[in-house]
Motif scaffolding. Sequence first.
Motif, PDB file in Angstrom:
ATOM      1  N   HIS A 121      25.797  48.212  34.778  1.00 44.86           N
ATOM      2  CA  HIS A 121      26.302  46.881  34.325  1.00 44.86           C
ATOM      3  C   HIS A 121      25.381  45.597  34.886  1.00 44.86           C
ATOM      4  CE1 HIS A 121      29.935  48.079  31.785  1.00 44.86           C
ATOM      5  NE2 HIS A 121      29.903  49.038  32.991  1.00 44.86           N
TER       6      HIS A 121
ATOM      7  N   SER B  25      38.341  53.126  29.750  1.00 37.96           N
ATOM      8  CA  SER B  25      36.936  52.286  29.596  1.00 37.96           C
ATOM      9  C   SER B  25      36.786  51.994  28.284  1.00 37.96           C
ATOM     10  CB  SER B  25      35.636  53.060  29.861  1.00 37.96           C
ATOM     11  OG  SER B  25      34.401  52.367  29.461  1.00 37.96           O
TER      12      SER B  25
ATOM     13  N   ILE C 183      34.857  55.316  34.515  1.00 45.94           N
ATOM     14  CA  ILE C 183      35.278  54.101  33.724  1.00 45.94           C
ATOM     15  C   ILE C 183      33.889  53.301  33.319  1.00 45.94           C
ATOM     16  CG2 ILE C 183      36.354  51.772  34.074  1.00 45.94           C
ATOM     17  CD1 ILE C 183      38.638  53.069  35.747  1.00 45.94           C
ATOM     18  N   TYR C 184      33.129  53.124  34.335  1.00 41.65           N
ATOM     19  CA  TYR C 184      31.866  52.232  34.345  1.00 41.65           C
ATOM     20  C   TYR C 184      30.359  52.738  33.997  1.00 41.65           C
ATOM     21  CZ  TYR C 184      35.491  49.181  36.120  1.00 41.65           C
ATOM     22  OH  TYR C 184      36.855  48.403  36.403  1.00 41.65           O
TER      23      TYR C 184
ATOM     24  N   GLY D 250      39.506  57.814  32.948  1.00 46.43           N
ATOM     25  CA  GLY D 250      38.239  56.829  33.069  1.00 46.43           C
ATOM     26  C   GLY D 250      37.700  56.370  31.781  1.00 46.43           C
ATOM     27  N   THR D 251      37.386  57.559  30.993  1.00 48.21           N
ATOM     28  CA  THR D 251      36.578  57.297  29.743  1.00 48.21           C
ATOM     29  C   THR D 251      37.707  56.773  28.781  1.00 48.21           C
ATOM     30  OG1 THR D 251      35.387  59.336  30.151  1.00 48.21           O
ATOM     31  CG2 THR D 251      35.576  58.495  27.975  1.00 48.21           C
TER      32      THR D 251
ATOM     33  N   ALA E 109      31.656  48.258  39.067  1.00 51.04           N
ATOM     34  CA  ALA E 109      31.053  48.535  37.811  1.00 51.04           C
ATOM     35  C   ALA E 109      29.325  47.953  38.401  1.00 51.04           C
ATOM     36  CB  ALA E 109      31.484  47.497  36.749  1.00 51.04           C
TER      37      ALA E 109
ATOM     38  N   THR F 215      36.056  45.709  29.960  1.00 58.39           N
ATOM     39  CA  THR F 215      35.178  46.999  30.040  1.00 58.39           C
ATOM     40  C   THR F 215      34.175  47.112  28.804  1.00 58.39           C
ATOM     41  OG1 THR F 215      36.500  47.957  31.768  1.00 58.39           O
ATOM     42  CG2 THR F 215      34.865  49.204  30.968  1.00 58.39           C
ATOM     43  N   ARG F 216      35.217  47.252  27.684  1.00 57.56           N
ATOM     44  CA  ARG F 216      34.310  47.528  26.368  1.00 57.56           C
ATOM     45  C   ARG F 216      33.261  46.367  26.107  1.00 57.56           C
ATOM     46  NH1 ARG F 216      38.716  48.117  23.661  1.00 57.56           N
ATOM     47  NH2 ARG F 216      38.606  46.126  22.571  1.00 57.56           N
TER      48      ARG F 216
ATOM     49  N   TYR G 163      26.196  46.696  28.990  1.00 56.49           N
ATOM     50  CA  TYR G 163      25.614  47.681  29.759  1.00 56.49           C
ATOM     51  C   TYR G 163      24.512  48.315  29.477  1.00 56.49           C
ATOM     52  CZ  TYR G 163      26.149  52.385  31.883  1.00 56.49           C
ATOM     53  OH  TYR G 163      25.973  53.523  32.614  1.00 56.49           O
TER      54      TYR G 163
ATOM     55  N   SER H 222      39.998  49.122  27.574  1.00 54.96           N
ATOM     56  CA  SER H 222      39.959  48.060  28.043  1.00 54.96           C
ATOM     57  C   SER H 222      38.957  47.106  27.641  1.00 54.96           C
ATOM     58  CB  SER H 222      39.728  48.164  29.931  1.00 54.96           C
ATOM     59  OG  SER H 222      39.373  46.990  30.263  1.00 54.96           O
TER      60      SER H 222
ATOM     61  N   TRP I  43      30.349  59.714  27.716  1.00 48.82           N
ATOM     62  CA  TRP I  43      31.429  60.886  28.260  1.00 48.82           C
ATOM     63  C   TRP I  43      30.575  62.564  28.266  1.00 48.82           C
ATOM     64  CZ3 TRP I  43      32.296  65.270  25.137  1.00 48.82           C
ATOM     65  CH2 TRP I  43      31.694  65.229  23.911  1.00 48.82           C
TER      66      TRP I  43
END
Length: 355
Positions: free
Chosen positions: A99, A81, A314-315, A77-78, A109, A87-88, A92, A84, A319
Amino acid sequence: MNDDNSTYSLRSRQQTTMGGGNDETSNGSTRPFATSYSSPSSSTTSTPMSTRRTSPFLPTPLETLALAAYPALLAFGTLFSALSPQTRGAPYDAAAQSHHPDFAPSYFARKDNAVNVLFVKRGWAWVTVAFAVFVATHPSFRRVDSPIRKVRTAITRWALATAGWALVTQWCLGPPLIDRGFRFTGGRCEVAAEAVAEGTADEADVFTAAACRAVGGRWSGGHDISGHVFLLVLGSFFLLQEVGWVAARRGGGGFFGGAREERCVVMSDGAVKGAGVEAGAADDERGERELGIGSKFALAVVALCWWMLLMTAIYFHTWFEKFTGLLVAAMAIYPVYILPRWIPALRTFIGLPGI
């Protein structure tokens, strides 16, 4: 003459019994007497290597595989993220851990998505209901000859896991451990200026994230251990332990069947033996091979936990926040499921799933 013949016959029988004489075949020839004795060395070499014990201090190979799924999900997922573009590039809010709904890269998200609101926010309630349905419906707990101790120790393990969840996320002689860690690392509640001016809030008295949000403040500045990761890992692994080992010992076959004899325990005399030595006669019977509705319901909750763990990876959170959430969950798992295997007195109180 008769005495000599009797003496000779007695000596022959003694030699034959000791394995030193000859055995007469049907055609009158002789052959060495074949004994049934096997030397220690020959019996040792014929012993299968599969009898080697696993360590009672560490998870079994199957448990290690299940545990490895959690850092794998978080790492995937990290990485997703970070790679993508959608997503990046999405804005946030680290303080709100969310988000913006208008710019969220995915429905999951958004913190107000239905699964997060109805499932994750009430995650331990779902875990508890799944566990209760499993214990109430699985044949191994409903047998007439099944000891009450099995139910009692299962409830004890749930109570200990629940205590771990509560101490970390709800209350620990005041603020929970997550909030204590946040403040210890420099975090604070940025209380809304209007609330302070009106005297309805005092920044010095806001010690928890929930209290901070209640007065319109923002919980920011420190290290925020991911409560979502902690809850989803602890809850799902708790259900996997309780359902998996019971299904294995009841002859569930398939994924669980090969794990039946993997666990080892330290006995009161220091000997290391397979966990099955502490099972009763009823536990050794096989026959209830169906998982049942309770097991299926619990596994569905596990699957949903894994999905939301991936969405969290992911969202949400950094980390390191996700890593510490995983680490704290592992620290709550070990005393309940691994420690009793090498402390007999604790095992008497907590028991082992399926035993």
